[in-house]
Design a protein around this motif. Structure first.
Motif, PDB file in Angstrom:
ATOM      1  N   LEU A 155       0.809  -1.305   0.156  1.00 52.63           N
ATOM      2  CA  LEU A 155      -0.060  -0.109   0.149  1.00 52.63           C
ATOM      3  C   LEU A 155       0.802   1.088  -0.018  1.00 52.63           C
ATOM      4  CD1 LEU A 155      -2.859  -1.158   2.600  1.00 52.63           C
ATOM      5  CD2 LEU A 155      -2.864  -1.333   0.048  1.00 52.63           C
ATOM      6  N   ALA A 156       1.757   1.288   0.723  1.00 57.14           N
ATOM      7  CA  ALA A 156       2.552   2.642   1.077  1.00 57.14           C
ATOM      8  C   ALA A 156       3.733   2.710   0.053  1.00 57.14           C
ATOM      9  CB  ALA A 156       3.109   2.808   2.476  1.00 57.14           C
ATOM     10  N   VAL A 157       4.456   1.793   0.075  1.00 57.52           N
ATOM     11  CA  VAL A 157       5.720   1.597  -0.855  1.00 57.52           C
ATOM     12  C   VAL A 157       5.318   2.000  -2.155  1.00 57.52           C
ATOM     13  CG1 VAL A 157       7.626   0.474  -1.582  1.00 57.52           C
ATOM     14  CG2 VAL A 157       7.196   0.402   0.886  1.00 57.52           C
ATOM     15  N   LEU A 158       4.545   0.697  -2.809  1.00 60.10           N
ATOM     16  CA  LEU A 158       4.018   0.978  -4.208  1.00 60.10           C
ATOM     17  C   LEU A 158       3.274   2.037  -4.334  1.00 60.10           C
ATOM     18  CD1 LEU A 158       3.112  -2.622  -5.541  1.00 60.10           C
ATOM     19  CD2 LEU A 158       4.761  -0.833  -6.288  1.00 60.10           C
ATOM     20  N   GLY A 159       2.388   2.582  -3.497  1.00 63.20           N
ATOM     21  CA  GLY A 159       1.756   3.731  -3.813  1.00 63.20           C
ATOM     22  C   GLY A 159       2.220   5.082  -3.521  1.00 63.20           C
ATOM     23  N   LEU A 160       3.344   5.132  -2.754  1.00 60.32           N
ATOM     24  CA  LEU A 160       4.184   6.476  -2.845  1.00 60.32           C
ATOM     25  C   LEU A 160       5.012   6.227  -4.235  1.00 60.32           C
ATOM     26  CD1 LEU A 160       5.097   9.086  -1.459  1.00 60.32           C
ATOM     27  CD2 LEU A 160       6.608   7.607  -0.141  1.00 60.32           C
ATOM     28  N   ALA A 161       5.598   5.448  -4.437  1.00 62.63           N
ATOM     29  CA  ALA A 161       6.436   5.417  -5.556  1.00 62.63           C
ATOM     30  C   ALA A 161       6.052   5.357  -6.941  1.00 62.63           C
ATOM     31  CB  ALA A 161       7.379   4.016  -5.502  1.00 62.63           C
ATOM     32  N   GLY A 162       4.584   4.942  -6.984  1.00 61.52           N
ATOM     33  CA  GLY A 162       3.849   5.052  -8.416  1.00 61.52           C
ATOM     34  C   GLY A 162       3.417   6.611  -8.216  1.00 61.52           C
ATOM     35  N   THR A 163       3.098   7.209  -7.204  1.00 56.27           N
ATOM     36  CA  THR A 163       2.593   8.242  -7.174  1.00 56.27           C
ATOM     37  C   THR A 163       3.548   9.572  -7.644  1.00 56.27           C
ATOM     38  OG1 THR A 163       0.897   7.831  -5.323  1.00 56.27           O
ATOM     39  CG2 THR A 163       1.269  10.400  -5.802  1.00 56.27           C
ATOM     40  N   VAL A 164       4.853   9.470  -7.250  1.00 54.70           N
ATOM     41  CA  VAL A 164       5.771  10.208  -7.471  1.00 54.70           C
ATOM     42  C   VAL A 164       6.654   9.887  -8.865  1.00 54.70           C
ATOM     43  CG1 VAL A 164       6.404  10.496  -5.134  1.00 54.70           C
ATOM     44  CG2 VAL A 164       7.596   8.860  -6.426  1.00 54.70           C
ATOM     45  N   SER A 165       6.256   8.748  -9.486  1.00 52.36           N
ATOM     46  CA  SER A 165       6.706   8.311 -10.754  1.00 52.36           C
ATOM     47  C   SER A 165       6.353   9.315 -12.151  1.00 52.36           C
ATOM     48  CB  SER A 165       6.505   6.818 -11.183  1.00 52.36           C
ATOM     49  OG  SER A 165       6.930   6.505 -12.486  1.00 52.36           O
ATOM     50  N   ARG A 166       7.353   9.632 -12.724  1.00 56.36           N
ATOM     51  CA  ARG A 166       6.781  10.807 -13.853  1.00 56.36           C
ATOM     52  C   ARG A 166       5.836  10.142 -14.713  1.00 56.36           C
ATOM     53  NH1 ARG A 166      12.340  11.295 -13.057  1.00 56.36           N
ATOM     54  NH2 ARG A 166      12.740  13.389 -12.025  1.00 56.36           N
ATOM     55  N   ARG A 167       5.761   8.678 -14.888  1.00 58.69           N
ATOM     56  CA  ARG A 167       4.841   8.014 -15.942  1.00 58.69           C
ATOM     57  C   ARG A 167       4.332   6.887 -15.276  1.00 58.69           C
ATOM     58  NH1 ARG A 167       8.181   3.887 -18.246  1.00 58.69           N
ATOM     59  NH2 ARG A 167      10.428   4.015 -17.844  1.00 58.69           N
ATOM     60  N   PRO A 168       3.215   6.215 -15.838  1.00 61.04           N
ATOM     61  CA  PRO A 168       2.688   5.030 -15.296  1.00 61.04           C
ATOM     62  C   PRO A 168       4.088   3.930 -15.239  1.00 61.04           C
ATOM     63  CG  PRO A 168       1.251   5.911 -17.138  1.00 61.04           C
ATOM     64  CD  PRO A 168       2.518   6.684 -17.100  1.00 61.04           C
ATOM     65  N   VAL A 169       3.735   3.034 -14.056  1.00 62.95           N
ATOM     66  CA  VAL A 169       4.809   2.152 -13.894  1.00 62.95           C
ATOM     67  C   VAL A 169       4.620   0.756 -14.733  1.00 62.95           C
ATOM     68  CG1 VAL A 169       6.050   0.867 -12.044  1.00 62.95           C
ATOM     69  CG2 VAL A 169       5.209   2.905 -11.413  1.00 62.95           C
ATOM     70  N   PRO A 170       5.547   0.344 -15.624  1.00 65.09           N
ATOM     71  CA  PRO A 170       5.092  -0.579 -16.394  1.00 65.09           C
ATOM     72  C   PRO A 170       5.368  -2.060 -15.562  1.00 65.09           C
ATOM     73  CG  PRO A 170       6.957   0.222 -17.086  1.00 65.09           C
ATOM     74  CD  PRO A 170       6.602   1.378 -16.239  1.00 65.09           C
ATOM     75  N   VAL A 171       4.612  -2.967 -15.775  1.00 63.67           N
ATOM     76  CA  VAL A 171       4.895  -4.288 -15.089  1.00 63.67           C
ATOM     77  C   VAL A 171       5.148  -5.551 -16.069  1.00 63.67           C
ATOM     78  CG1 VAL A 171       4.083  -6.228 -13.450  1.00 63.67           C
ATOM     79  CG2 VAL A 171       3.332  -3.528 -13.198  1.00 63.67           C
ATOM     80  N   GLY A 172       6.328  -6.171 -15.958  1.00 64.00           N
ATOM     81  CA  GLY A 172       6.345  -7.126 -17.158  1.00 64.00           C
ATOM     82  C   GLY A 172       5.749  -8.304 -16.948  1.00 64.00           C
ATOM     83  N   ARG A 173       5.738  -8.827 -18.287  1.00 65.41           N
ATOM     84  CA  ARG A 173       4.977 -10.161 -18.318  1.00 65.41           C
ATOM     85  C   ARG A 173       5.245 -11.382 -17.199  1.00 65.41           C
ATOM     86  NH1 ARG A 173       5.044 -15.184 -20.515  1.00 65.41           N
ATOM     87  NH2 ARG A 173       7.371 -14.561 -21.381  1.00 65.41           N
ATOM     88  N   GLU A 174       6.514 -11.306 -17.080  1.00 64.04           N
ATOM     89  CA  GLU A 174       6.953 -12.401 -16.213  1.00 64.04           C
ATOM     90  C   GLU A 174       6.476 -12.137 -14.586  1.00 64.04           C
ATOM     91  OE1 GLU A 174      11.216 -12.752 -16.490  1.00 64.04           O
ATOM     92  OE2 GLU A 174      11.251 -13.657 -18.231  1.00 64.04           O
TER      93      GLU A 174
END
Length: 356
Positions: A247-266
């Motif tokens: 919740l906090a780590v992914l949420g904070l990192a994704g919020t401050v990221s300049r673009r949507p965070v891509p998630v690989g197929r693997e």
């Protein structure tokens, strides 16, 4: 260069051990001084503190445009927290699990894991989705604090807790957390340098070296707490950290990221489902006798070793990978699921008979 890397790693390990010692001592005394259970301190103060390396690495990765390390770090850390941290702790000493965790926190971790898997099913984690996760972490923290105020104070009391007792405990916790964070950072830096020098892929570094490295505070804290019989701190730290990572780590990192965070197929097809599976596995393990037995700890550690072996084989495009995957999927995992299922059903029956 090699000597510098080794020296850095050793210095980090020493800081980690000293930091864990101070944190466990300070947290257990802080709980008594504040009149709350060690579980509450483990789920909040200790969990936030030991999750700080994940926060630092993930936010730094987001700002630097290295999303594979961001997602791999969080997912790999959660897998390591359950399988490696609790596994090693239970091998040293069986861990007693508070019933509150089975009723509330573990289902919340399962729900958060499923939610993250759903949000990234399209291959990205957007800023709005990240903000939603971050808001969830704030709601959970407020809820835990409010619940702690309603709980009766522990039977034992900390002598002199009125002022110096709590202050001294906070100082120990703060110094311990600083030692954990700095020590883990030194160890991770040395390990990443070595891995990159060997040509290891970024996603593999994120899922293994960085994930284990940023889980070192949880490992050191929970293993030491379990060895000393502080089960509430040990398990509360892991469960709380996993929930905050999602919740906090992914949420904070994704919020401050300049673009949507891509998630690989693997990550979508293997790592996230494994993370969800480890969270689900906690229910039957925790529920059967409300403890993690040594054999269950050994099972967790064995599965973590199997997962890391799969990641390494996959990264190297090994010819042995299909055979290895077939054995795990068709034999080992089904047998484990059946075993845990039988134990879970037996535990339910035993509890119903006890009530009647």
């Amino acid at each position: 260069m090699i000597l510098v890397t080794v020296a850095t790693f050793v210095a980090g390990a020493a800081l980690l051990i000293v930091g864990a010692e101070l944190l466990v001592r300070g947290a257990s005394r802080l709980a008594l001084g504040l009149g709350v259970s060690p579980l509450v301190v483990g789920l909040t103060v200790v969990a936030f503190g030991t999750s700080s390396p994940e926060i630092a690495v993930s936010v730094r990765s987001a700002l630097a445009g290295s999303p594979e390390i961001l997602v791999g770090n969080v997912v790999g850390s959660n897998i390591a927290n359950v399988l490696l941290v609790l596994g090693v702790g239970a091998l040293l000493r069986p861990i007693v699990v508070d019933r509150k965790l089975v009723r509330l926190e573990v289902p919340l971790v399962i729900a958060a894991s499923a939610l993250v898997l759903l949000l990234v099913s399209d291959g990205t984690l957007g800023r709005g989705e990240s903000a939603f996760l971050l808001a969830g972490s704030l709601v959970y923290t407020v809820f835990v604090v409010r619940q702690a105020r309603r709980e009766p104070p522990p039977a034992a009391a900390l002598p002199g807790a009125g002022g110096n007792g709590v202050t001294g405990s906070l100082v120990r916790v703060t110094i311990g957390l600083a030692g954990l964070v700095v020590g883990a950072d030194l160890m991770v830096g040395a390990a990443v340098d070595a891995a990159r020098a060997l040509g290891v892929r970024e996603i593999v570094i994120g899922l293994t070296v960085v994930a284990v490295g940023t889980s070192l505070p949880e490992i050191a804290t929970s293993v030491l707490a379990a060895a000393r019989g502080e089960s509430d701190l040990a398990v509360g730290n892991v469960v709380g950290s996993n929930l905050l990572n999602l919740l906090a780590v992914l949420g904070l990192a994704g919020t401050v990221s300049r673009r949507p965070v891509p998630v690989g197929r693997e990550t979508l097809t293997l790592d996230l489902p494994v993370m969800l599976a480890t969270a689900v596995a906690c229910l039957p393990v925790f529920f059967t006798g409300h403890r993690i037995a040594r054999w269950e700890g050994g099972l967790f550690v064995a599965y973590y070793a199997a997962y890391v072996a799969y990641v390494v084989l996959d990264a190297g495009r090994s010819a042995a990978l299909p055979v290895y995957a077939a054995v795990m999927l068709k034999l080992v995992i089904p047998l484990t699921v059946v075993t845990l299922g039988v134990l879970f059903v037996r535990a339910l029956r035993t509890e119903r008979r006890a009530r009647s």
